[in-house]
Scaffold this active site. Structure first.
Site, PDB file in Angstrom:
ATOM      1  N   GLU A   1      71.275  10.396  -0.188  1.00 39.82           N
ATOM      2  CA  GLU A   1      70.708  11.728   0.003  1.00 39.82           C
ATOM      3  C   GLU A   1      69.983  11.704   1.339  1.00 39.82           C
ATOM      4  OE1 GLU A   1      68.257  13.163  -3.286  1.00 39.82           O
ATOM      5  OE2 GLU A   1      69.710  12.381  -4.715  1.00 39.82           O
TER       6      GLU A   1
ATOM      7  N   LYS B   1      68.266  26.026  -2.321  1.00 43.34           N
ATOM      8  CA  LYS B   1      66.972  25.412  -1.994  1.00 43.34           C
ATOM      9  C   LYS B   1      66.455  26.034  -0.683  1.00 43.34           C
ATOM     10  CE  LYS B   1      68.978  21.558  -4.433  1.00 43.34           C
ATOM     11  NZ  LYS B   1      68.745  22.017  -5.787  1.00 43.34           N
TER      12      LYS B   1
ATOM     13  N   HIS C   1      71.644  11.476  -6.489  1.00 40.93           N
ATOM     14  CA  HIS C   1      71.547  12.529  -7.509  1.00 40.93           C
ATOM     15  C   HIS C   1      72.605  12.388  -8.615  1.00 40.93           C
ATOM     16  CE1 HIS C   1      71.802  16.825  -8.908  1.00 40.93           C
ATOM     17  NE2 HIS C   1      70.491  16.651  -8.858  1.00 40.93           N
TER      18      HIS C   1
ATOM     19  N   HIS D   1      68.276  18.723   0.052  1.00 43.73           N
ATOM     20  CA  HIS D   1      66.852  19.000   0.281  1.00 43.73           C
ATOM     21  C   HIS D   1      66.429  18.798   1.733  1.00 43.73           C
ATOM     22  CE1 HIS D   1      65.932  19.346  -4.029  1.00 43.73           C
ATOM     23  NE2 HIS D   1      66.864  18.418  -4.168  1.00 43.73           N
TER      24      HIS D   1
ATOM     25  N   ASN E   1      62.295  25.130  -5.603  1.00 44.41           N
ATOM     26  CA  ASN E   1      62.843  24.531  -4.384  1.00 44.41           C
ATOM     27  C   ASN E   1      63.020  25.582  -3.293  1.00 44.41           C
ATOM     28  OD1 ASN E   1      63.137  21.942  -5.555  1.00 44.41           O
ATOM     29  ND2 ASN E   1      64.987  22.640  -6.600  1.00 44.41           N
TER      30      ASN E   1
ATOM     31  N   ASP F   1      74.228  13.698   0.942  1.00 47.31           N
ATOM     32  CA  ASP F   1      73.810  14.839   0.134  1.00 47.31           C
ATOM     33  C   ASP F   1      72.561  15.415   0.813  1.00 47.31           C
ATOM     34  OD1 ASP F   1      72.522  16.493  -1.662  1.00 47.31           O
ATOM     35  OD2 ASP F   1      73.104  15.337  -3.419  1.00 47.31           O
TER      36      ASP F   1
ATOM     37  N   SER G   1      65.366  13.856  -3.870  1.00 44.54           N
ATOM     38  CA  SER G   1      64.885  15.022  -4.611  1.00 44.54           C
ATOM     39  C   SER G   1      63.654  14.745  -5.461  1.00 44.54           C
ATOM     40  CB  SER G   1      65.999  15.568  -5.496  1.00 44.54           C
ATOM     41  OG  SER G   1      66.444  14.583  -6.402  1.00 44.54           O
TER      42      SER G   1
HETATM   43  C1  LIG Z   1      69.975  15.978  -4.342  1.00 42.35           C
HETATM   44  C2  LIG Z   1      70.677  17.085  -5.052  1.00 42.35           C
HETATM   45  N1  LIG Z   1      72.001  17.213  -4.908  1.00 42.35           N
HETATM   46  C3  LIG Z   1      72.701  18.176  -5.529  1.00 42.35           C
HETATM   47  C4  LIG Z   1      72.065  19.083  -6.348  1.00 42.35           C
HETATM   48  C5  LIG Z   1      72.855  20.143  -7.037  1.00 42.35           C
HETATM   49  O1  LIG Z   1      72.729  21.363  -6.352  1.00 42.35           O
HETATM   50  P1  LIG Z   1      72.779  22.753  -7.130  1.00 42.35           P
HETATM   51  O2  LIG Z   1      71.415  23.000  -7.658  1.00 42.35           O
HETATM   52  O3  LIG Z   1      73.213  23.744  -6.097  1.00 42.35           O
HETATM   53  O4  LIG Z   1      73.794  22.593  -8.218  1.00 42.35           O
HETATM   54  C6  LIG Z   1      70.688  18.998  -6.539  1.00 42.35           C
HETATM   55  C7  LIG Z   1      70.011  19.956  -7.441  1.00 42.35           C
HETATM   56  O5  LIG Z   1      68.885  19.921  -7.751  1.00 42.35           O
HETATM   57  C8  LIG Z   1      69.971  17.983  -5.862  1.00 42.35           C
HETATM   58  O6  LIG Z   1      68.651  17.841  -6.022  1.00 42.35           O
END
Ligand SMILES: Cc1ncc(COP(=O)(O)O)c(C=O)c1O
Length: 380
Positions: free
Chosen positions: A178, A231, A138, A210, A52, A207, A182
């Site tokens: 989101e 990311k 997520h 990404h 990422n 969220d 993701s």
């Molecule tokens: C949409 C989304 N939110 C939250 C997270 C969690 O973030 P972190 O990897 O910093 O724990 C991810 C992780 O892949 C994600 O894809």
């Protein structure tokens, strides 16, 4: 139950997952020194299309220098939770820089995006509350909502009309989505969701793991936004940004914040520099160029792309064992891509998750598409 019986039970569960092609296992994958796009798997060197690190900042010299300087000035570790003595000038300055980037009043740092999402939702909501959420949010949001025991009502992915209908039968405390999804790489209709929330005077929580600094997600001002540093910024950690009232509430109530060692101050200094580099915008242009090139070549090769215009470019395959088979074939051709299977995605929608970076060269993107086309054609 004896320890031996418990181990037998564990092994039985693992065996079931193994038979279904769903057993998750780690692989040793070490980046090749100074080459953001390459990764070593044992003796083999692979072109990495699975990370990422969208802007390639994890290997930026300025970021690595900042990490070192931060460690020298503040220490590698924060040595305590933020409310004891783990909250330093390095944390404060990163929070301020994030607020300047988003236009929010306040920010709060966590060691990961997972912790930040669960902290936010667990602290805000309880079992009497109704929350609306996109079907594809997520796992970290789901877990936070589950821990809070809220009544979760989910609308079909990106369907604002369906979300609006849910307002007719409930009085939700918030709407969750989101920004860039993701596993699909598509973008939420943030402007429409924002107006829906404004119409009903309901908080919107985004969220932005990404999407931050990659798409125009900053055009709206949600009640709360998750930003991750692992990311776009190529670092580690995360922040919730929002109003001062929200952040003060989380400081006082979030168990993940209160009872955990604060994010490393050296990481804060590194993320701060990465943020400055990302805000210049030139790396995003390189990334856009690669996304465009990939889609153009993949379309010409007849590959089954999903409608994503972001760095996340999934290729839908279906059954889990076929996903693994295709990923393995690509690995043999020197390419690493994500092999995504249930429960991360719904049954029957296993996929390759290809992620593009500003650091990929045009030749590397061409090599990727040629290899996927060869595997697909060889398999049919
Ligand atoms: C949409 C989304 N939110 C939250 C997270 C969690 O973030 P972190 O990897 O910093 O724990 C991810 C992780 O892949 C994600 O894809």
């Amino acid at each position: 139950m004896s320890p031996t019986q418990l181990l037998q039970l564990i092994e039985q569960r693992q065996q079931i997952l193994r038979q279904q092609g769903l057993l998750r296992q780690r692989q040793l994958r070490s980046p090749l020194l100074n080459q953001a796009a390459m990764i070593c798997a044992g003796e083999q060197q692979l072109l990495n299309f699975a990370s990422n690190d969208y802007l390639g900042l994890s290997f930026a010299e300025e970021v690595a220098d900042a990490l070192y300087a931060g460690a020298q000035q503040y220490g590698v570790g924060s040595t305590a939770s933020p409310l004891v003595c783990g909250y330093s000038q390095a944390h404060y300055q990163l929070e301020q820089a994030l607020c300047a980037a988003t236009g929010d009043e306040a920010a709060l740092l966590f060691s990961s995006g997972f912790a930040a999402n669960t902290a936010l939702l667990k602290s805000l909501f309880s079992e009497h509350d109704v929350v609306l959420a996109d079907k594809l949010i997520h796992a970290s949001m789901i877990d936070g909502l589950r821990d809070a025991k809220v009544k979760l009502k989910r609308f079909p992915h990106n369907d604002v009309t369906a979300a609006a209908r849910l307002f007719e039968s409930s009085l939700p405390l918030a709407v969750l989505t989101e920004s860039v999804f993701s596993m699909d790489g598509d973008v939420a209709p943030l402007a429409e969701l924002n107006s829906l929330c404004q119409q009903h005077n309901c908080p919107l929580i985004v969220d932005d793991a990404h999407g931050f600094l990659l798409t125009d997600t900053l055009n709206i001002k949600p009640f709360a936004r998750l930003i991750t540093f692992g990311k776009t910024l190529g670092c580690q950690g995360a922040a919730i940004v929002g109003s001062q009232t929200l952040i003060d509430f989380l400081v006082a109530n979030s168990r993940e914040y209160i009872y955990s060692t604060a994010l490393s101050p050296a990481c804060c200094v590194a993320a701060h520099i990465a943020l400055q580099l990302a805000e210049r915008g030139n790396l995003q242009q390189d990334l856009q160029h690669n996304i465009h090139l990939f889609r153009q070549l993949a379309t010409a090769a007849g590959l089954p792309l999903l409608p994503s215009l972001t760095a996340i470019q999934p290729i839908l395959i279906g059954e889990s064992d076929r996903v693994l088979h295709v990923a393995k074939q690509l690995e043999q051709r020197g390419l690493l891509v994500g092999a995504i299977r249930p429960p991360t995605v719904p049954q029957g929608s296993g996929r390759l998750r290809i992620t593009l970076s500003a650091r990929h060269t045009a030749e590397q993107v061409e090599q990727l598409v040629a290899a996927i086309a060869e595997v697909f054609n060889g398999d049919t």
